[in-house]
Design a protein around this motif. Structure first.
Motif, PDB file in Angstrom:
ATOM      1  N   TYR A   4      -7.649  85.163 -90.897  1.00 19.98           N
ATOM      2  CA  TYR A   4      -8.733  86.145 -91.025  1.00 19.98           C
ATOM      3  C   TYR A   4      -9.897  85.719 -90.158  1.00 19.98           C
ATOM      4  N   ASN A   9     -13.737  90.828 -88.712  1.00 19.93           N
ATOM      5  CA  ASN A   9     -13.365  91.417 -89.990  1.00 19.93           C
ATOM      6  C   ASN A   9     -11.930  91.953 -89.912  1.00 19.93           C
ATOM      7  N   SER A  10     -11.059  91.139 -89.340  1.00 17.76           N
ATOM      8  CA  SER A  10      -9.667  91.533 -89.099  1.00 17.76           C
ATOM      9  C   SER A  10      -8.713  90.410 -89.462  1.00 17.76           C
ATOM     10  N   PHE A  11      -7.482  90.828 -89.732  1.00 17.72           N
ATOM     11  CA  PHE A  11      -6.403  89.887 -90.021  1.00 17.72           C
ATOM     12  C   PHE A  11      -5.496  89.750 -88.805  1.00 17.72           C
ATOM     13  N   PHE A  38      -4.288  89.106 -97.913  1.00 12.01           N
ATOM     14  CA  PHE A  38      -4.058  90.128 -96.895  1.00 12.01           C
ATOM     15  C   PHE A  38      -3.779  91.479 -97.550  1.00 12.01           C
ATOM     16  N   PRO A  59     -12.539  87.510 -96.547  1.00 12.67           N
ATOM     17  CA  PRO A  59     -12.810  88.930 -96.799  1.00 12.67           C
ATOM     18  C   PRO A  59     -13.353  89.143 -98.205  1.00 12.67           C
TER      19      PRO A  59
END
Length: 141
Positions: A4, A9-11, A38, A59
């Protein structure tokens, strides 16, 4: 496993990291997260929530910010365009009848009422208070 990136702000799936790296798009702030994390943060959020980067770099769910003034104005303008398009659609046959000289008195009256409504819609102020626009009521069709 997944990684992450709080900055993006992404996986990023572990098995695709080399592709991102080769493309020069792999962020340098990756933190390992479980598949459960996830799945939780790629699922549909609760109403009014969105995924954000938490203060711990993982997150988290945060509140969706209220729309900006510019977004409210754009929404009001979009509503105006929809109302005008609807009025045009309602009046289309009557306008054709008028051009051909075959419009009845009743339809002429309806056309006149819808033209007045359309002018009222055009005159609505969407700038002063875009969150509380007072739209005119359309004539009964």
């Amino acid at each position: 496993m997944f990684q992450y990136s709080p900055a993006k702000n992404s996986f990023y799936p572990d098995d695709l990291l080399s592709i991102y790296e080769d493309a020069g798009t792999l962020p340098n702030d990756l933190t390992p997260v479980s598949e459960a994390v996830f799945r939780e943060f790629t699922a549909t959020p609760a109403i009014g929530k969105m995924r954000v980067a938490g203060s711990d770099g993982l997150p988290a769910w945060g509140d969706i910010p209220p729309p900006t003034r510019e977004e409210l104005i754009a929404t009001a303008e979009h509503t105006r365009q929809q109302l005008l398009a609807h009025a045009d659609a309602v009046m289309l046959d009557w306008r054709t009848e008028l051009m051909l000289g075959e419009i009845s008195d009743a339809n002429r009256s309806e056309l006149s009422a819808w033209l007045a409504y359309k002018n009222e819609v055009k005159a609505v102020d969407v700038i002063t208070d875009p969150e509380n626009v007072n739209w005119p009521v359309p004539p009964e069709a």
